[in-house]
Enzyme design. Structure first.
Site, PDB file in Angstrom:
ATOM      1  N   PRO A   1       5.258  -4.586  54.539  1.00 52.15           N
ATOM      2  CA  PRO A   1       4.286  -5.344  53.752  1.00 52.15           C
ATOM      3  C   PRO A   1       4.872  -5.848  52.429  1.00 52.15           C
ATOM      4  O   PRO A   1       5.663  -5.161  51.792  1.00 52.15           O
ATOM      5  CB  PRO A   1       3.196  -4.307  53.469  1.00 52.15           C
ATOM      6  CG  PRO A   1       3.908  -2.998  53.499  1.00 52.15           C
ATOM      7  CD  PRO A   1       5.048  -3.134  54.472  1.00 52.15           C
ATOM      8  N   GLY A   2       4.495  -7.067  52.069  1.00 49.97           N
ATOM      9  CA  GLY A   2       4.840  -7.576  50.752  1.00 49.97           C
ATOM     10  C   GLY A   2       3.546  -7.735  49.963  1.00 49.97           C
ATOM     11  O   GLY A   2       3.217  -6.959  49.067  1.00 49.97           O
TER      12      GLY A   2
ATOM     13  N   ARG B   1       1.555 -21.430  44.606  1.00 47.29           N
ATOM     14  CA  ARG B   1       0.694 -21.124  45.759  1.00 47.29           C
ATOM     15  C   ARG B   1      -0.526 -22.042  45.886  1.00 47.29           C
ATOM     16  O   ARG B   1      -0.852 -22.469  46.992  1.00 47.29           O
ATOM     17  CB  ARG B   1       0.248 -19.654  45.725  1.00 47.29           C
ATOM     18  CG  ARG B   1       1.410 -18.671  45.918  1.00 47.29           C
ATOM     19  CD  ARG B   1       0.902 -17.236  45.905  1.00 47.29           C
ATOM     20  NE  ARG B   1      -0.237 -17.082  46.778  1.00 47.29           N
ATOM     21  CZ  ARG B   1      -0.165 -16.944  48.090  1.00 47.29           C
ATOM     22  NH1 ARG B   1       1.007 -16.907  48.677  1.00 47.29           N
ATOM     23  NH2 ARG B   1      -1.254 -16.846  48.809  1.00 47.29           N
TER      24      ARG B   1
ATOM     25  N   CYS C   1       4.591 -32.868  34.645  1.00 45.36           N
ATOM     26  CA  CYS C   1       4.316 -34.276  34.913  1.00 45.36           C
ATOM     27  C   CYS C   1       4.284 -34.517  36.407  1.00 45.36           C
ATOM     28  O   CYS C   1       5.212 -35.055  37.002  1.00 45.36           O
ATOM     29  CB  CYS C   1       5.329 -35.149  34.203  1.00 45.36           C
ATOM     30  SG  CYS C   1       5.034 -35.026  32.442  1.00 45.36           S
ATOM     31  N   GLU C   2       3.219 -34.077  37.003  1.00 47.42           N
ATOM     32  CA  GLU C   2       2.996 -34.142  38.441  1.00 47.42           C
ATOM     33  C   GLU C   2       1.639 -33.467  38.655  1.00 47.42           C
ATOM     34  O   GLU C   2       1.231 -32.658  37.849  1.00 47.42           O
ATOM     35  CB  GLU C   2       4.088 -33.338  39.154  1.00 47.42           C
ATOM     36  CG  GLU C   2       3.972 -33.355  40.625  1.00 47.42           C
ATOM     37  CD  GLU C   2       5.317 -33.586  41.315  1.00 47.42           C
ATOM     38  OE1 GLU C   2       5.274 -33.775  42.510  1.00 47.42           O
ATOM     39  OE2 GLU C   2       6.367 -33.583  40.655  1.00 47.42           O
TER      40      GLU C   2
ATOM     41  N   TYR D   1       4.550 -13.561  45.814  1.00 46.29           N
ATOM     42  CA  TYR D   1       4.922 -14.967  45.998  1.00 46.29           C
ATOM     43  C   TYR D   1       4.494 -15.825  44.810  1.00 46.29           C
ATOM     44  O   TYR D   1       4.079 -16.965  44.975  1.00 46.29           O
ATOM     45  CB  TYR D   1       4.355 -15.513  47.317  1.00 46.29           C
ATOM     46  CG  TYR D   1       4.717 -14.625  48.473  1.00 46.29           C
ATOM     47  CD1 TYR D   1       6.034 -14.566  48.925  1.00 46.29           C
ATOM     48  CD2 TYR D   1       3.770 -13.797  49.064  1.00 46.29           C
ATOM     49  CE1 TYR D   1       6.393 -13.713  49.950  1.00 46.29           C
ATOM     50  CE2 TYR D   1       4.126 -12.936  50.097  1.00 46.29           C
ATOM     51  CZ  TYR D   1       5.439 -12.898  50.529  1.00 46.29           C
ATOM     52  OH  TYR D   1       5.791 -12.052  51.537  1.00 46.29           O
TER      53      TYR D   1
END
Ligand SMILES: *Cc1c(COP(=O)(O)O)cnc(C)c1O
Length: 401
Positions: free
Chosen positions: A260-261, A298, A328-329, A356
């Site tokens: 498991p993570g 995520r 800037c996105e 993550y």
């Protein structure tokens, strides 16, 4: 870790900052360990890629966890954290045989997930024990980004190729000591998981020198209200009984392995950012924070919905905000989210920021990555310093122009 503790961390170490609570990691580890207590031999290998800070690895090692690694660098990190080689499993995908050989030389458990490398490795190193990663073609969860058991997945060797695997093993005389599957990132339905396990058990009977069966991971944790969570207690009960029964059929006490993570570290993490600008448009109120998908990808990559709280003013009247970043996105963290009234300068806390999150952070827009803090024994410990301009340019080469 209270909101006051988090505010103190932000004021001491600055923001953006990731904070991980060891108490929560321990709670999750013990929960999983406890769920499988009926099985005599169980190993929990923490998936390093979820959160790979060396202090986190040291902490998990102190709890008794082994490490699941996907690159030779993760193997080295785990060893650097003091984890013994025999408690490290190397489960890469699509890497070169030389990387696998390096890991084998370091004494870690090798896991091979394709036939060509299996044949080459078995021919060259027939005495090194090898685990095989199987694709049982079972989809756990519905999102194809995170389901890896389906028919066109790049992960694992198809169960339908069992005759070919057996031929390679016979021809090379190699020693297969483990069978592995990792069906996907979300176990939503325990029966689906048990169904995949049956496929694995059937497969396992073809190998007579096994020491362990590795069921991978995919334990789901709740992100937002109403999310379903894998019931590890129920799964532990059902799989333990079946596993013990299987070991009796097989005629040997095998070790049950999980990797498991997310389950171990997701909920332990908080990400703290500051509101830079409140911007009203014709239809929305934007809260722009000192972060973006360079720090937490995520939401844009998977559509994950991390809970967001205003810890500077938790009891304010709730309003609807779109929380966005400063790169800037498009870097939307949350749309139309109900949050206690925000002012510029307030600190926001994102939940489920352990898995993550930092490990996928980048320097996009030439921004520094966040600092990391471990909340351990009621005290904040800095476990990653803030980057500097020197860090950004240290490997760049300015040529004569
Ligand atoms: C990523 C990964 C895991 C961990 O998955 P989680 O969903 O974080 O628990 C386990 N095993 C392998 C082989 C992986 O690649």
């Amino acid at each position: 870790m209270t909101q006051q503790d988090l505010l103190a961390v932000a004021s001491e170490f600055g923001n953006p900052v990731y904070v991980y609570d060891t108490h929560k990691i321990e709670e999750q580890y013990k929960r999983l360990d406890n769920a499988f207590k009926k099985v005599k031999k169980v190993n929990i290998y923490y998936a390093v890629k979820a959160l790979s800070n060396i202090s986190v690895l040291k902490y998990l090692n102190s709890l008794g966890a082994g490490m699941d690694t996907v690159s030779i660098q993760e193997v080295r990190l785990a060893k650097e954290a003091g984890v013994p080689s025999e408690k490290i499993i190397f489960t890469p995908n699509g890497v070169s045989i030389s990387e696998i050989e390096t890991a084998a030389q370091l004494g870690v458990q090798i896991n091979i997930d394709n036939l060509t490398i299996l044949e080459q490795f078995g021919t060259k190193h027939p005495v090194v024990p090898v685990c095989i990663r199987i694709n049982p073609h079972v989809m756990a969860g519905g999102n194809t980004n995170i389901s890896v058991g389906h028919i066109d997945s790049k992960f694992g060797i198809s169960i339908h190729q069992l005759p070919h695997i057996k031929r390679i093993v016979e021809n090379t005389g190699m020693n297969i000591n483990g069978i592995h599957m990792h069906t996907g990132s979300d176990i939503l339905d325990i029966d689906v998981f048990l169904y995949a396990s049956e496929i694995l058990f059937r497969m396992v009977k073809n190998f007579n020198r096994l020491e362990f069966i590795d069921f991978g991971s995919g334990f789901k944790v709740p992100y937002k209200e109403g999310d379903i969570e894998t019931n590890v207690e129920e799964m532990g009960e059902k799989l333990s009984n079946r596993f013990n029964e299987f070991c009796a059929e097989y005629g040997k006490e095998l070790t049950l392995v999980f990797e498991p993570g997310k389950f171990l570290v997701s909920e332990a993490g908080k990400f703290l950012v500051q509101v830079n600008v409140i911007k009203q448009t014709t239809s929305t109120v934007f809260a722009q924070v000192d972060s973006g998908f360079n720090h937490l990808i995520r939401p844009v990559l998977y559509g994950s919905q991390h809970q967001i709280e205003n810890i500077s003013n938790p009891n304010g009247r709730e309003r609807f905000y779109s929380v966005v970043g400063y790169i800037c996105e498009s870097d939307t963290f949350a749309n139309n989210r109900r949050i206690a009234e925000l002012s510029e300068g307030d600190i926001l806390s994102f939940s489920n920021a352990g898995a993550y999150c930092f490990s996928m952070a980048s320097n996009y827009n030439s921004r520094y990555r966040p600092v990391e803090v471990l909340w351990h024994n009621n005290k904040a410990h800095l476990i990653r310093k803030r980057e500097s301009f020197e860090d950004l340019i240290k490997n760049q080469v300015a040529i004569e122009i």
